[in-house]
Scaffold this motif. Structure first.
Motif, mmCIF file in Angstrom:
data_model
loop_
_atom_site.group_PDB
_atom_site.id
_atom_site.type_symbol
_atom_site.label_atom_id
_atom_site.label_comp_id
_atom_site.label_asym_id
_atom_site.label_seq_id
_atom_site.Cartn_x
_atom_site.Cartn_y
_atom_site.Cartn_z
ATOM 1 N N ARG A 1 24.066 -73.717 -17.877
ATOM 2 C CA ARG A 1 24.307 -74.208 -16.672
ATOM 3 C C ARG A 1 24.095 -72.906 -15.536
ATOM 4 O O ARG A 1 23.415 -73.427 -14.404
ATOM 5 C CB ARG A 1 25.626 -74.762 -16.380
ATOM 6 C CG ARG A 1 26.019 -75.356 -14.811
ATOM 7 C CD ARG A 1 27.334 -76.227 -14.894
ATOM 8 N NE ARG A 1 27.445 -76.473 -13.486
ATOM 9 C CZ ARG A 1 27.099 -77.787 -12.946
ATOM 10 N NH1 ARG A 1 26.323 -78.345 -13.484
ATOM 11 N NH2 ARG A 1 27.332 -78.329 -11.774
ATOM 12 N N SER A 2 24.777 -72.049 -15.733
ATOM 13 C CA SER A 2 24.628 -70.908 -14.656
ATOM 14 C C SER A 2 23.210 -70.344 -14.837
ATOM 15 O O SER A 2 22.833 -69.937 -13.712
ATOM 16 C CB SER A 2 25.444 -69.801 -15.173
ATOM 17 O OG SER A 2 25.007 -69.212 -16.442
ATOM 18 N N GLN A 3 22.522 -70.223 -15.841
ATOM 19 C CA GLN A 3 21.069 -70.032 -15.708
ATOM 20 C C GLN A 3 20.178 -70.889 -15.116
ATOM 21 O O GLN A 3 19.495 -70.751 -14.367
ATOM 22 C CB GLN A 3 20.626 -69.799 -17.267
ATOM 23 C CG GLN A 3 21.081 -68.605 -17.974
ATOM 24 C CD GLN A 3 20.352 -68.486 -19.056
ATOM 25 O OE1 GLN A 3 19.711 -69.187 -19.709
ATOM 26 N NE2 GLN A 3 20.906 -67.288 -20.004
ATOM 27 N N ARG A 4 20.636 -72.226 -15.273
ATOM 28 C CA ARG A 4 19.803 -73.286 -14.304
ATOM 29 C C ARG A 4 20.012 -73.123 -12.900
ATOM 30 O O ARG A 4 19.295 -73.156 -11.969
ATOM 31 C CB ARG A 4 20.214 -74.484 -15.020
ATOM 32 C CG ARG A 4 19.542 -74.962 -16.003
ATOM 33 C CD ARG A 4 19.878 -76.490 -16.330
ATOM 34 N NE ARG A 4 19.586 -76.963 -18.007
ATOM 35 C CZ ARG A 4 20.617 -77.172 -18.768
ATOM 36 N NH1 ARG A 4 21.957 -76.961 -18.208
ATOM 37 N NH2 ARG A 4 20.547 -77.587 -19.848
ATOM 38 N N ILE A 5 21.253 -72.869 -12.700
ATOM 39 C CA ILE A 5 21.695 -72.580 -11.128
ATOM 40 C C ILE A 5 20.668 -71.316 -10.388
ATOM 41 O O ILE A 5 20.388 -71.651 -9.396
ATOM 42 C CB ILE A 5 23.169 -72.547 -10.735
ATOM 43 C CG1 ILE A 5 23.739 -73.753 -11.268
ATOM 44 C CG2 ILE A 5 23.456 -71.793 -9.402
ATOM 45 C CD1 ILE A 5 25.380 -73.504 -11.246
ATOM 46 N N LEU A 6 20.503 -70.360 -11.274
ATOM 47 C CA LEU A 6 19.832 -69.187 -10.850
ATOM 48 C C LEU A 6 18.351 -69.542 -10.929
ATOM 49 O O LEU A 6 17.685 -68.587 -10.526
ATOM 50 C CB LEU A 6 20.316 -67.924 -11.538
ATOM 51 C CG LEU A 6 21.918 -67.711 -11.287
ATOM 52 C CD1 LEU A 6 21.964 -66.295 -12.162
ATOM 53 C CD2 LEU A 6 21.880 -67.172 -9.744
ATOM 54 N N PRO B 1 27.882 -64.452 -22.681
ATOM 55 C CA PRO B 1 27.821 -64.327 -24.226
ATOM 56 C C PRO B 1 28.871 -63.387 -24.729
ATOM 57 O O PRO B 1 29.609 -63.818 -25.682
ATOM 58 C CB PRO B 1 26.492 -63.914 -24.079
ATOM 59 C CG PRO B 1 25.647 -64.292 -23.184
ATOM 60 C CD PRO B 1 26.547 -64.435 -21.901
ATOM 61 N N PRO B 2 29.010 -61.924 -23.933
ATOM 62 C CA PRO B 2 30.136 -61.431 -24.388
ATOM 63 C C PRO B 2 31.719 -61.862 -24.122
ATOM 64 O O PRO B 2 32.386 -61.787 -24.930
ATOM 65 C CB PRO B 2 29.993 -59.982 -23.690
ATOM 66 C CG PRO B 2 29.124 -60.171 -22.488
ATOM 67 C CD PRO B 2 28.331 -61.522 -23.007
ATOM 68 N N PHE B 3 31.701 -62.628 -23.003
ATOM 69 C CA PHE B 3 32.958 -63.325 -22.696
ATOM 70 C C PHE B 3 33.381 -64.386 -23.956
ATOM 71 O O PHE B 3 34.374 -64.658 -24.217
ATOM 72 C CB PHE B 3 33.028 -63.952 -21.481
ATOM 73 C CG PHE B 3 33.443 -63.219 -20.450
ATOM 74 C CD1 PHE B 3 33.939 -62.182 -20.566
ATOM 75 C CD2 PHE B 3 33.055 -63.667 -19.083
ATOM 76 C CE1 PHE B 3 34.471 -61.537 -19.748
ATOM 77 C CE2 PHE B 3 33.714 -62.757 -18.046
ATOM 78 C CZ PHE B 3 34.205 -61.584 -18.194
ATOM 79 N N ARG C 1 28.430 -72.084 -24.262
ATOM 80 C CA ARG C 1 27.166 -72.185 -24.202
ATOM 81 C C ARG C 1 26.739 -72.839 -23.199
ATOM 82 O O ARG C 1 25.551 -72.891 -22.415
ATOM 83 C CB ARG C 1 26.734 -72.295 -25.772
ATOM 84 C CG ARG C 1 26.544 -71.253 -26.644
ATOM 85 C CD ARG C 1 26.205 -71.761 -28.180
ATOM 86 N NE ARG C 1 26.168 -70.573 -29.034
ATOM 87 C CZ ARG C 1 26.263 -70.778 -30.242
ATOM 88 N NH1 ARG C 1 25.902 -71.978 -30.927
ATOM 89 N NH2 ARG C 1 26.470 -69.707 -31.175
ATOM 90 N N LEU C 2 27.308 -74.117 -23.086
ATOM 91 C CA LEU C 2 27.115 -74.951 -21.776
ATOM 92 C C LEU C 2 27.252 -74.351 -20.736
ATOM 93 O O LEU C 2 26.179 -74.400 -19.631
ATOM 94 C CB LEU C 2 27.956 -76.268 -22.094
ATOM 95 C CG LEU C 2 27.546 -77.126 -23.390
ATOM 96 C CD1 LEU C 2 28.817 -78.386 -23.319
ATOM 97 C CD2 LEU C 2 26.285 -77.625 -23.108
#
Length: 245
Positions: A208-213, A142-144, A203-204
């Protein structure tokens, strides 16, 4: 308006702006990870180097860096290609902000995760790349994303050293057509559209990163919490009604 929309100055400039944004973002991302990870190091010299980079380049305006690379370095025998001047000035400046994002995100990983890596006798590099960074990256996105939008907007300064970006083309169109309001309105819309596309991509990546974790998206989690609160509120009201009757 049609002659402005059909002008190659506008669309070539938009392409150059995208190119500058991409190149600067890649270099800034590398710098952010290098100096951000150094800022979390157990070695004092590494933390000092990371802090020095962040404080120095975060405290300098990108415009001053741009002019220094373009006008001052040739006077001491170093001539840099114009596009590289713009990329270097923007990347050094925004990489310093990104380094703080990386450092803060790594420090935000629960301490128990770090203690578990110590208990497993992992080397410092293994702790960082296999455990800490994978959990910190979703916090960075988000900050990136915000920094990427700011970087896109900051590319407008490169027109001051005659790089044919979107603002440089807009100035030429304004001078040739005399339609300042129309030209700047179109440029405003083009910047807005590019910013929205970049934000959607970030945002995509975040989802995706949250799904991986194995994490639930924040919106769904918030909806679930709101639904639970609503049902609890309804239950309490019905309970109050029964008590009153």
């Amino acid at each position: 308006m049609s002659e402005i929309l059909k002008s190659p100055l506008l669309w070539d400039g938009a392409l150059k702006t995208l190119q500058l944004t991409l190149y600067s973002a890649v270099v800034a991302l590398v710098l952010a990870f290098v100096f951000g990870v150094m800022g979390t190091s157990a070695h004092r010299w590494a933390r000092a180097a990371g802090r020095t980079y962040v404080e120095f380049f975060r405290g300098l305006p990108a415009l001053v860096l741009l002019f220094w690379f373009f006008y001052s370095l040739p006077l001491v025998g170093f001539r840099i290609e114009t596009l590289f001047c713009g990329v270097l000035a923007l990347a050094l400046n925004y990489g310093a902000y990104g380094a703080e994002v990386v450092r803060g995100s790594i420090n935000a990983v629960p301490k128990a995760q770090f203690e578990a890596t110590v208990a497993l006798n992992m080397r410092p590099a293994q702790r960082m790349w296999r455990v800490l960074l994978p959990q910190a990256v979703p916090l960075m996105l988000p900050p990136f994303g915000n920094l990427l939008i700011e970087l896109l907007k900051a590319t407008a300064i490169v027109s001051l050293i005659s790089i044919s970006d979107l603002m440089f083309g807009a100035e030429k169109l304004r001078a040739s057509t005399g339609k300042s309001v129309t030209v700047y309105l179109i440029v405003l819309v083009v910047y807005f559209v590019i910013a929205q596309v970049l934000q959607v991509l970030v945002r995509l990546l975040e989802r995706r990163s949250q799904r991986i974790l194995g994490r639930r998206p924040q919106r769904r989690a918030a909806t679930a919490i709101a639904g639970t609160a609503g049902s609890a509120g309804a239950g309490s009201l019905s309970g109050a009604g029964r008590a009153g009757s």
